[in-house]
Write a protein that holds these residues in place. Structure first.
Motif, short mmCIF file in Angstrom:
data_model
loop_
_atom_site.label_atom_id
_atom_site.label_comp_id
_atom_site.label_asym_id
_atom_site.label_seq_id
_atom_site.Cartn_x
_atom_site.Cartn_y
_atom_site.Cartn_z
N PRO A 112 -28.02 -12.61 -20.76
CA PRO A 112 -28.81 -13.53 -20.10
C PRO A 112 -28.83 -14.83 -20.44
O PRO A 112 -28.66 -15.11 -21.88
CB PRO A 112 -30.32 -12.98 -20.49
N ASP A 118 -30.97 -15.46 -14.69
CA ASP A 118 -30.52 -14.17 -15.07
C ASP A 118 -31.29 -14.20 -16.42
O ASP A 118 -30.99 -13.26 -17.17
CB ASP A 118 -29.11 -13.86 -15.26
N VAL A 122 -28.98 -9.46 -16.91
CA VAL A 122 -27.68 -9.50 -16.07
C VAL A 122 -27.39 -8.08 -15.56
O VAL A 122 -26.94 -7.17 -16.36
CB VAL A 122 -26.49 -10.19 -17.09
N THR A 139 -26.40 -9.27 -10.36
CA THR A 139 -27.56 -9.62 -9.97
C THR A 139 -28.33 -9.93 -11.00
O THR A 139 -28.49 -9.63 -12.11
CB THR A 139 -28.32 -8.29 -9.45
N GLY A 140 -29.04 -11.35 -11.10
CA GLY A 140 -29.96 -11.79 -11.96
C GLY A 140 -31.21 -11.74 -11.82
O GLY A 140 -31.94 -11.66 -10.90
N GLN A 150 -35.05 -10.52 -7.43
CA GLN A 150 -33.66 -10.51 -7.65
C GLN A 150 -32.70 -11.40 -7.03
O GLN A 150 -33.11 -11.80 -5.99
CB GLN A 150 -32.95 -8.95 -7.41
N CYS A 153 -25.86 -13.90 -8.58
CA CYS A 153 -25.38 -14.90 -9.51
C CYS A 153 -23.64 -14.74 -9.63
O CYS A 153 -23.10 -13.53 -9.44
CB CYS A 153 -25.71 -14.90 -10.95
#
Ligand code: FRU
Length: 487
Positions: A112, A118, A122, A139-140, A150, A153
């Motif tokens: 992160p 994020d 992460v 997905t961050g 969500q 990224c």
């Protein structure tokens, strides 16, 4: 495009983008890091009799493998908490294998970024390659929950170990309207010159899973196309976690997870996937399974084997979560999914024993008949058994104590067509062909090239090392081969 530094990647911090310097520092750092990890692990985890030996399991926490194949190496990125054996502060851990059997843990790939999209995690995603550059989509988690927002990224790499996060993140900042909470675990692939992304989602009011479909000309700008697939909660659970979509034979396979990993097979026309068949990849212990495509064009599946011990026990043990053995997938002639252990696993085989065929029958009034495989004992074994059930159910028990008080069981009931908690229907005259891999607390069973059932077992007794066959009626064990296995 501007770059935001990751907070964790020591290599990049020290060397910037100079590949020569990176390699030199990596060579220095790796042994140090492994040594530090080993010291900590030695205290906590090495003496744990439940820790698998030939399955990969990092210290601290893992879930959700993200497999990626590149130039002779299988990479597994995974959800990782480097600070403890519990699910929090998700990073991407990284392990590599050149033979699908021995895994080496590499430095953390993604962490992160404080104040980034994020910063709270992460989460799961995928890796793709384009023109020699690698892209990790994930997905961050942008802020503490609730609500669980969500965003999607990207991170970019030239070598799969050092990743940078473009300032343009997130690449997708919000879900389209009309869906439930789940909006995560991007799966990206290229088809006919276009990049496609599928994001796991759910129908409103938890009515079922949905895969949201995006396309991009360049991996940067993504356009929402619509819904690629939906299923009801009764079919596959209330959302689609960790979706994966890939061609196999003359069909596509869609994998999704909720409760367990489900497979669907059918055609995909570039916009919509149409289900023809649906089934379970394994039972509830085996989760979040995804695939890589290797240089022999094999689709190889990896799953996360969850623990079954209480959370506090996992924390104290210092490790939690195991990578499943690699499975080679195929499309069977009837359009369903085939799964077999990767042939490379036979490299683990050591001392071998073959047990003479025998018959087993429960007598009148007896609940079951059992027979121990003579001379077979161990916590790391591979079994290959051919059993012909003639009446009633059969069970193979491993890690069993001499008195049978403790054991892990793989049970097959021809009447109900159940192998443990998954479906298996034998054709007339077809025997039960079982391959069972025992690795301390892990028992992975493969049946007839098409059904798998995994269980965890944490026996309290040292003598939980035997193997027995049991039946409630009558069966013939036509063949029984056993290997000691280990690295
Ligand atoms: C599945 C999952 C994913 C998510 C990740 C977080 O096990 O819930 O949907 O991205 O774990 O660690």
């Amino acid at each position: 495009m501007g770059e935001m530094p990751t907070t964790y990647n020591a290599l990049q911090r020290v060397t910037g983008d100079d590949p020569g310097a990176k390699a030199a520092v990596a060579a220095r750092l790796d042994p140090c890091r492994s040594f530090a990890v080993a010291l900590k692990g030695a205290r906590l985890a090495m003496n744990d009799p439940h820790r698998p030996r030939y399955h990969f399991s990092p210290d601290n926490w893992m879930n959700d493998p993200i497999p990626f194949y590149w130039q002779g190496a299988s990479h597994i990125f995974f959800q990782h908490n480097p600070a403890g054996a519990y699910h929090a502060d998700m990073h991407w851990g990284h392990a590599i294998s050149h033979d699908l059997v021995r895994w080496e843990q590499l430095p953390i790939a993604l962490a992160p970024t404080s104040s980034g999209p994020d910063q709270e995690g992460v989460w799961t995603g995928c890796v793709v390659e384009d023109g020699g550059t690698f892209y990790a989509f994930y997905t961050g988690i942008p802020h503490p929950r609730p609500p669980l927002d969500q965003v999607q990224c990207v991170a970019v790499s030239d070598d799969l170990t050092t990743w940078r996060k473009p300032a343009a993140n997130p690449v997708i900042g919000a879900p389209p309207p009309g869906f439930g909470e789940c909006f995560r675990d991007p799966c990206v692939w290229r088809q006919e010159g276009t990049w496609h992304m599928m994001i796991g989602s759910e129908l409103p009011e938890r009515q079922g899973g949905a895969a949201l479909h995006y396309t991009s000309p360049d991996l940067h700008d993504w356009r929402y196309e619509g819904v690629l697939s939906t299923s009801t909660t009764a079919e596959t659970g209330h959302d689609y976690e960790c979706p994966d979509l890939f061609p196999l034979g003359d069909r596509f396979v869609l994998l999704t997870s909720r409760g367990r990993t489900h497979w669907q097979t059918g055609p995909f026309d570039g916009q919509h996937f149409t289900r023809e068949h649906l089934g379970s990849v394994d039972g509830p212990t085996y989760y979040a399974a995804k695939t890589l495509l290797d240089d022999q064009n094999r689709r190889i599946l990896f799953g996360w084997l969850r623990e079954a011990r209480p959370v506090e026990v996992q924390k104290d043990a210092g490790w939690s979560g195991v990578l499943s053995l690699p499975r080679v997938l195929s499309l069977l002639p009837d359009g369903t999914l085939g799964q077999v252990p990767a042939p490379e696993l036979s490299a683990l085989r050591g001392a071998h024993r073959r047990v003479e065929p025998f018959q087993l029958a429960a007598s009148e009034g007896q609940a079951e008949a059992t027979a121990a495989l003579p001379g077979v004992s161990g916590a790391t074994l591979e079994l290959a058994l051919r059993i012909r059930p003639e009446a009633g159910a059969v069970a193979v028990r491993v890690r069993t104590t001499p008195d049978g008080a403790e054991c892990a069981e793989i049970r097959f009931d021809p009447q109900t067509g159940q192998l443990g908690e998954v479906a298996l229907h034998l054709a007339p005259g077809e025997p039960l062909d079982l391959r069972v891999f025992v690795d301390h607390s892990v028992v992975e069973a493969f049946a007839n090239g098409r059904a798998c059932f995994t269980v965890r077992t944490y026996p309290t007794r040292d003598d939980a090392r035997g193997v027995t066959v049991a039946t409630t009626g009558r069966c013939t064990v036509e063949d029984a081969k056993v290997w000691e296995v280990g690295l």
